[in-house]
Structures are given as structure tokens and as C-alpha cells.
Design a protein around this motif. Structure first.
Motif, short mmCIF file in Angstrom:
data_model
loop_
_atom_site.label_atom_id
_atom_site.label_comp_id
_atom_site.label_asym_id
_atom_site.label_seq_id
_atom_site.Cartn_x
_atom_site.Cartn_y
_atom_site.Cartn_z
N ARG A 17 0.82 -1.21 0.00
CA ARG A 17 0.00 0.00 0.00
C ARG A 17 0.85 1.26 0.00
NH1 ARG A 17 -2.57 -1.35 5.64
NH2 ARG A 17 -0.53 -2.36 5.80
N ASP A 18 0.34 2.30 -0.66
CA ASP A 18 0.81 3.65 -0.43
C ASP A 18 0.02 4.23 0.74
OD1 ASP A 18 2.62 3.97 -2.58
OD2 ASP A 18 0.97 4.34 -3.98
N PHE A 19 0.67 5.12 1.50
CA PHE A 19 -0.06 5.85 2.54
C PHE A 19 -0.05 7.33 2.21
CE2 PHE A 19 1.46 2.00 4.78
CZ PHE A 19 0.21 1.46 5.06
N SER A 20 -1.24 7.88 2.04
CA SER A 20 -1.41 9.30 1.71
C SER A 20 -1.12 10.15 2.94
CB SER A 20 -2.84 9.53 1.25
OG SER A 20 -3.71 9.41 2.37
N PRO A 21 -0.99 11.48 2.76
CA PRO A 21 -0.78 12.34 3.92
C PRO A 21 -1.85 12.14 5.00
CG PRO A 21 -0.34 13.58 1.93
CD PRO A 21 -0.88 12.24 1.48
N MET A 48 -1.18 8.85 6.66
CA MET A 48 0.06 8.91 7.46
C MET A 48 -0.19 9.65 8.77
SD MET A 48 2.57 7.20 6.44
CE MET A 48 3.74 7.87 7.62
N ASN A 71 0.56 7.92 12.17
CA ASN A 71 1.50 8.52 13.12
C ASN A 71 0.85 8.73 14.48
OD1 ASN A 71 3.74 8.62 11.43
ND2 ASN A 71 3.27 10.66 10.67
N GLN A 98 8.55 -1.51 13.07
CA GLN A 98 9.10 -1.57 11.72
C GLN A 98 8.21 -2.47 10.86
OE1 GLN A 98 13.48 -2.56 12.89
NE2 GLN A 98 13.61 -1.22 11.11
N PRO A 99 8.33 -2.32 9.53
CA PRO A 99 7.52 -3.19 8.67
C PRO A 99 8.08 -4.61 8.63
CG PRO A 99 8.85 -1.68 7.33
CD PRO A 99 9.09 -1.32 8.77
N TYR A 125 3.27 -3.08 9.31
CA TYR A 125 4.10 -2.73 10.46
C TYR A 125 3.75 -3.61 11.65
CZ TYR A 125 6.46 1.42 8.71
OH TYR A 125 7.29 2.27 8.03
N GLU A 157 -4.93 15.40 11.57
CA GLU A 157 -4.79 15.58 10.13
C GLU A 157 -4.39 17.00 9.74
OE1 GLU A 157 -7.50 13.69 7.34
OE2 GLU A 157 -8.48 12.89 9.13
N THR A 194 -1.93 19.47 9.38
CA THR A 194 -0.48 19.66 9.49
C THR A 194 -0.15 21.13 9.33
OG1 THR A 194 -0.36 18.99 7.19
CG2 THR A 194 0.17 17.35 8.83
N THR A 195 -0.83 21.83 8.41
CA THR A 195 -0.60 23.26 8.27
C THR A 195 -1.73 23.99 9.00
OG1 THR A 195 0.52 23.01 6.15
CG2 THR A 195 -0.46 25.16 6.60
N LYS A 229 -6.54 20.35 2.11
CA LYS A 229 -5.44 20.03 3.02
C LYS A 229 -5.89 20.16 4.48
CE LYS A 229 -0.47 20.69 2.68
NZ LYS A 229 0.64 21.42 2.06
#
Lengths: 456, 456
Positions: A13-17, A20, A24, A129-130, A146, A364, A366-367, A415
Motif C-alpha cells: 500500500r501507499d499511505f497518503s498524507p 500517514m 502517526n 518496523q515493517p 508494520y 490531520e 499539518t498546516t 489540506k
């Protein structure tokens, strides 16, 4: 170059922002609790020597280990006979020396043995870790995922077991779970049960059957026990144990009575009692702490406590588990080092928090603020504000001049940026900038100084 | 099982708790600055389809990609002819479909193309993950190492370049560096130089030679240029450019004059000037910001700005680099998306901080206080204190009863725990516990309440 339709390998898989940020939140929370209890992080390489991993996970596990092809002219050293007979298993050993980590436990055991002279015992380590498994991908099962483990080696104290219960309780509470169960059992109790019916050698058969009580009910368990060679007399004797009910104290009292002829069984009861006493001396739990003698996971390596954690708010398999083992490092030649460990199922916890809508919105964001300008003059005007915001550690962006305000607002919305500052000619003239709450849509005119203090 | 002497594959490393604490200090600092500037984290799988990676890093790079052996009976589908002729390269394609990530850039390009409909552009992403290369291991070069990248795609604004300079400046300052240089060049200036001597096709030859100025001096560069087919007249014309000196303003003025006949060269000068103006409008830098036209890294893909970062406090190669590229995603069929990015060399930064002794002591202190007891009564007495400490978010441990105090003190020292609390019979009687500063050795008698407030 021809255009390739890009994709990731199946089971990965990809993890998008946004994903993530949520991941996190989970990992940071768990790591913080591990640290609070004195666990320290290590990392091991993604690749291990193939010989380190093979033979540790059973024949089925060995097949699921991802092997790395030797670099360069690997066929030059390939096993001629294996190639000629198309024997893939045999050929593997001659063309692959390394493999991807299959779990965190075996690399940890290897780490402890390799670094035993640098380590201060008891060694309390955590590792996030994965790991990689060539499993058939399916819903909720991935080829890369993970693991999130804490283990202590070199300490027989049952305080460790109690602290694992508190770690589960604190971490899952911080993640927002309100109704969850930490189940505990002890291998010695299971040994005791087998002992009182004089079936020491059939402990696995017995526990496999008992383990299914939830799914197949008592009659089902009886049927399975009979099939596995237990007698009616055996079953009569262990029936009260299987059907144990009431509080943990009641269960322990019944167990002590049923296991009075088994020294090891009584020792298991005492260990559970000690763990309960430690927990009671420390903290009231959010979790339901349940003695569950049907719990039999990892029976081939756990020698003392066995843990399993489940949420009661969502239908979901276990979200954590662990136990005590007495010979983890024996596989690498270091005998007699006792240890205990737990693991969090991060992917399942993610799904649970998502379903219960428990991710904090802030996870979610971040900015914090986007400065939007109508033109280059606005951009120039906005740069010192941007700098002041960052100087006070406010995460801030300025959308480069040249884009329509509508596009800039879409950027902020997508965003999840909670505030925007608009700078047009009115704003520059008056020195009062438009400060917009993106959720409520409310706008105010504020000085730079007020904007800074709002966002501090 | 026979005892195996355990080790890790060559070129890979274990990270101990002390090393992880230092690495986390570096990564957390850089990630924090990325976030402050609006960059958001993504992760991509460790494995990519082999076809995603091959052909992206040149022939030499392709050889260094770690390939993963197909699972199961891989020989059944192996290329018969390749096996028969022992052609390893050709055979690889038939027995390996996946490979380990070689850098973060190609997976990022793949990510952007694959998810283009979910992404809000400009897309500012950062990514901190390991990459793998089958390089010959040597000092400072590993087969598994972390990359630490930030990229923006879909924004041509030079504000991005300016912000990368500020990101480098802020992150490296926060890490404790005091004297470092951020060098900037622009591909268009190099194109301009080639243009004014009418050697457009020899730009690579030219820049490869100029790039060596530091190492081989001007005479060496001249010799190399002559060997590469440049004339004395060419060299006379570009000599003042190669030997550019003075402030950035002086250099830019000389360049404008030398490149006046080249539109692209002048555009390069203008771009650099704009970046400098943006930086000046925002913040005074700790770094020396230097226009360096000998900087030619990544010339085969950078189309605008080129960055390189070096510390002046320690002899060490570059600790960061990046630039603007105009066709990153073109390899996957999405044309015309401009981007810019930078990378931090985390392993080198680690070595620099170590050599300069810049890691804060607190980075290694994971547990703040260890409660030490002489016996089980002390343990029982200490548990509520342990709980109170953790409730106020103080990382705390209690050494389980049964060990000698000397051993407990060694544990605290080895783990760099700054404080211990000793609980013996005197302490339990008086209610005043022995509170020891492990660095100074100083001991005091304090109440539980005072200990809690000391450690808050």
C-alpha cells in the motif's frame, strides 16, 4: 519511454498524507507509552541472512519469507542439479543469501545474542518496523505491514507482565477506546489441567479444542475432545474448568480447587494472582481484565502468561497479544534468558479508530494557516507574516502569487488547513488582514499582531 | 538446533537504543521543519514492481537494485534459454517481479501519477524511509540507509526554492550546526555558458570539468576542457565565469555581463536573483548562501535551481542536495508537471553531529527516574510512586525486587537515567526517600510529593 500504468505490488500500500497522519497518531501514542514504561527503541535491518530466518516459523512460514536474489551473476553459483531438475526450493539456497524480515521477534533474538556484551539486562526494547510475508493478499491482510512490539528479556519478575497490562490499558485509552478487554491466561494453568487428567502429552490437543469454546460452544468442545482421544471421565473432570465463570477471584478460587493436585497448575494460579495484585497496587484500569483459560495463542513458545486484547465496540479480531517465553534466544545459542513481550496490531487498531470515528481532527491538520494573496504585491506583503508565524512555530504556508483565490481556498480545504489569511489591496492599505475560519466560514479583520497571537 | 553465530548482512546495521535516540533527534527535527513549511508525509511500499524501477537509474543503477525472488515454484516460469545459457540478467526478469526501493524519487513519481486524481496540487510531500542498494559496502556507504526527502510538484514559483533554502537553514541550525554553506546554481546558467561559446551539445562535458575546480584547480580544469575538445578561445571566454569571485551580487553582475547574449543564461541569473530576494524578504540565514556555478550535480535531470549543502566545521561530503526538475512524472506518462525537491543526508549528518558532540544529552535519556528497592516491601512501597510519576507523564521505571542495589545503579548508569529513588527500611519509616542525582552523585531525602514536583 512508453507510458506505464503505474501500480504497487499486490498486498502492498501507499499511505497518503491523511493516512500517514492517522498512522502517526497511533504509532506516536504507543511509542510514547512504551517510553514511559522504560522501553527503548531499536531498529534492525530489513534484510537478514536467510539462515537467520529459515526454520524459525515452521515449513509454512518458511515458504512465506520473501527471498532476495543475489546480486550480479547469481547463476554462476547456482546449484546445477536444482536448476536441471527445476527444484525451486533447493535452487533458492544457491541464488539467495538474504531475505526480508518476517517478524520482529526473530531479528530481536538475533540482536540480543549478537550484542549481548553491550546490553544491560533486563533489556526493555520496543521496535516499530515493517515486516513482509508472501501471504495471499486479502481484506485486512497485507504483504507489507508494520509490527509494533515491546519485549523485556532477562527479568523473571511478574511486574513486567503487570506493566504490559498497564501499557495496553494506557495506550488504548489514549487512542480513544473506551470498552476493551485484556484477557490473560497462563501456560502453567493449561499444563495443570492436562496434568490432573493425566494427559500431559495431549496439552495441545486439549487447548486447541478448549480454545474453540466461543465459536462452537461446550457441546462442540466435548465432541472435539472425544474425537481427540479424551474420555468421558476426562471431560467430566475438566468440565468445571472449561465452564469457569464469575469474577477473576471466583475463577481463581475454582481453579485452585480443581488443580490442587498439580504443582505447576497452582503455580500458574499464583502467577496470575501476583500479576493481578501488581496491577491493583498501581492503577485502576479502563480495560476489563479477564482471566480466560480458553486463551491458548502461541502455545508452542509461551511458557507463562498469555495475553490477548480485544475491543468490545467493534467486531474485530484481537488487536494485541503476547506472553512470556523462556527460550527466545536459545535458537541462536544463548540459553536460559527469560523474556516477555506484547504486540499491538496497528492495522486493526487503525480500522477500529476509523470505524468509531476516534481520530482527533488535529491529527490531520499539518498546516495551521494558509496566507492567500491576490497578486505579487500581496505576496511581498505576506512574506514577513509568513516568517513571523514560522518563528513562533506555527505551521504556515503562503500560496505563491498567480493563482485565483478560489483555487487557493480549495487548496486549504483539501489540506484541512483550519485558517486562511487573505491579503488584497484593502488589507494592505488598512493593515487589517482578512482572517478566515475555514470550518465556520467566519471572517474577521485582524492586525498582523492579532493574527500571530490567535495562532500561537 | 545447532548454534549459529548471528550477524547481519554486510552493508546493513542494527541501531541500538542510544543510536536510535540520536537518529530520532535528527529525523524528528527535520520532519518538524518540513511540517512547518507545509510539507506532508507519505509512505510508499518497500517493494515496487521491478518494471517501475528498471531503466530509471542508468545501467549501473539497474545492477544495484535488489530484486526479490518470486514466491513459490519460481523455476516453473523461468526463462528456459536464460537458464540454459546461464544468462543471469535475462533470467532475472522471469524469476523476479518485484524489487526493493532504490531511492524515494521514482516511487514518489509513481505515487503522483497513480494518485493524481486524489492529489491537490501544488503537492508538497516529505518522505523518510529506507532505500536499498547493492553497492560494495565501504566506510559511510551502506546497502540499507534512510533517505529524507521533501518535494513540491505542480508549482513553478521560485518561492519554493527559497523555502528549501530556509528549510535547510532552520533544520541544520536546530540540529546545532553553526557554520555551513548552502550552495545554489541554476542549470540555465550552465546552458547559457555553453551557449555563449556555441557548445550547446557539450554542456555535460563542460560542467563535469568545471565541477572539479575545487579538486584540480583552474589549470587542471583547462587541461580537462582541452582534452574534451574545447578550444583555447572557448576557455578564454569562459575563464572569467569559472573564476567568478566576490559576493553573490558581484558574481551575478559578472554573469549577466558574460551571458548577455544568452537569453536562457540571463533567465538563470534572474531566477537566482528572485530566490535571493525571497530569502532576504523572509529571514536572516545562519548559513552562508553561495552562488556557485561549478555546482553541477544531477545535471541529467535538474532543469532550474541546483542545491548542495556542506558543513564547514568538519571535513565531510555534501550533507544535502536537490534542485528543480521539469519532467519527473513523465516517465510514468504524466507530462509537464514541474517540481523541485531537496534531500538531507541523514547518515552524514549523524557523523557530523557525533564528531562535533552536538547531540543533546536529553536525546539519550529515555527514562527519567529509576525506583530502586532493597526488597519486596520496598517494591510494594514504591509502586504507588511509580504510578504517580507515570500519571504526570514522567518516564519512570521500578527495578523489580530481588537485585542488589549495585546492579540497579549500574542499570541506571548504563541507561543514562538521570535520577534514582532508593527505598529501604529507613525511607519507608520516615516517608522521606533517598533521591539521587546520578550525574553529580548528590543525594537528598525527599517526600513523595517533592520527588513528583522535581520530576514534573
Amino acid at each position: 519511454m512508453a507510458s506505464i500504468k503505474p501500480s504497487v505490488p499486490k498486498g502492498t500500500r501507499d499511505f497518503s498524507p491523511a493516512e500517514m497522519a492517522k498512522r502517526n497518531f497511533i504509532f506516536d501514542t504507543i511509542k510514547g507509552v512504551f517510553r514511559k514504561y522504560g522501553y527503548q527503541q531499536i531498529e534492525t535491518p530489513s534484510m537478514e541472512n536467510l539462515s537467520t530466518l529459515t526454520g524459525k516459523y515452521g515449513d509454512e512460514g518458511d515458504k512465506l519469507i520473501f527471498k532476495i536474489l543475489n546480486s550480479g551473476d547469481f547463476l554462476a553459483k547456482a546449484d546445477e542439479q536444482a536448476l536441471a531438475t527445476r527444484n525451486s526450493n533447493q535452487a533458492t539456497l544457491s541464488i539467495s543469501e538474504k531475505a526480508l524480515r518476517y517478524d520482529l521477534t526473530v531479528p530481536f533474538a538475533r540482536y540480543v545474542v549478537q550484542h549481548q556484551n553491550e546490553i544491560t539486562f533486563p533489556f526493555k526494547r520496543f521496535q516499530v518496523q515493517p515486516v513482509w510475508r508472501a501471504d495471499r493478499p486479502q481484506k485486512g491482510r497485507y504483504r507489507e505491514f508494520y509490527q509494533c512490539d515491546a519485549d523485556v528479556v532477562g527479568s523473571p519478575s511478574l511486574l513486567n507482565e503487570a506493566e504490559f497490562i498497564m501499557i495496553y490499558d494506557e495506550a488504548l485509552s489514549l487512542l480513544g477506546l473506551k470498552d476493551f478487554s485484556i484477557k490473560i491466561n497462563n501456560r502453567k494453568i493449561l499444563s495443570g489441567i492436562a496434568q490432573v487428567i493425566d494427559k500431559n502429552d495431549s496439552i495441545i490437543d486439549m487447548t486447541v479444542a478448549i480454545d474453540k469454546l466461543d465459536k462452537i460452544g461446550f457441546d462442540g468442545v466435548v465432541k472435539e475432545l472425544l474425537e481427540r482421544g479424551f474420555t468421558e471421565a476426562d471431560i467430566d473432570q475438566i468440565k468445571p474448568i472449561i465452564l469457569l465463570e464469575g469474577t477473576n477471584d471466583t475463577k481463581l478460587a475454582s481453579l485452585r480447587s480443581a488443580l490442587q493436585s498439580s504443582a505447576i497448575g497452582l503455580q500458574g494460579c499464583n502467577e496470575i494472582q501476583t500479576v493481578f495484585d501488581y496491577v491493583a497496587a498501581c492503577t485502576p484500569l479502563t480495560a476489563k481484565l479477564e482471566l480466560d483459560i480458553t486463551l491458548a495463542r502461541g502455545l508452542n513458545y509461551y511458557t507463562g502468561a498469555i495475553f490477548e486484547v480485544k475491543t468490545n465496540e467493534v467486531a474485530m479480531g484481537s488487536i494485541g497479544g503476547g506472553g512470556r517465553y523462556d527460550d527466545l534466544t536459545g535458537m541462536f545459542g544463548l540459553k536460559g534468558l527469560t523474556g516477555a513481550g506484547i504486540s499491538f496490531g496497528a492495522d486493526r487498531i487503525y480500522d477500529v479508530l476509523e470505524e468509531l470515528n476516534l481520530f482527533p481532527q488535529s491529527a490531520e491538520q499539518t498546516t495551521q494557516v494558509l496566507i492567500c494573496c491576490f497578486d505579487e504585491q500581496g505576496e511581498k506583503y505576506g512574506l514577513p507574516l509568513l516568517q513571523s508565524l514560522r518563528s513562533q512555530n506555527t505551521n504556515a504556508e503562503l500560496y505563491p502569487a498567480g493563482a485565483k483565490i478560489k483555487k487557493q481556498m480549495e487548496y486549504a480545504n483539501n489540506k484541512q488547513i483550519p485558517y486562511t489569511v487573505l491579503i488584497g489591496s484593502d488589507e494592505m492599505q488598512s493593515g487589517l488582514l482578512t482572517f478566515k475560519n475555514m470550518e465556520s466560514g467566519q471572517q474577521e479583520k485582524l492586525s498582523v499582531k492579532d493574527i500571530l497571537s490567535r495562532l500561537k
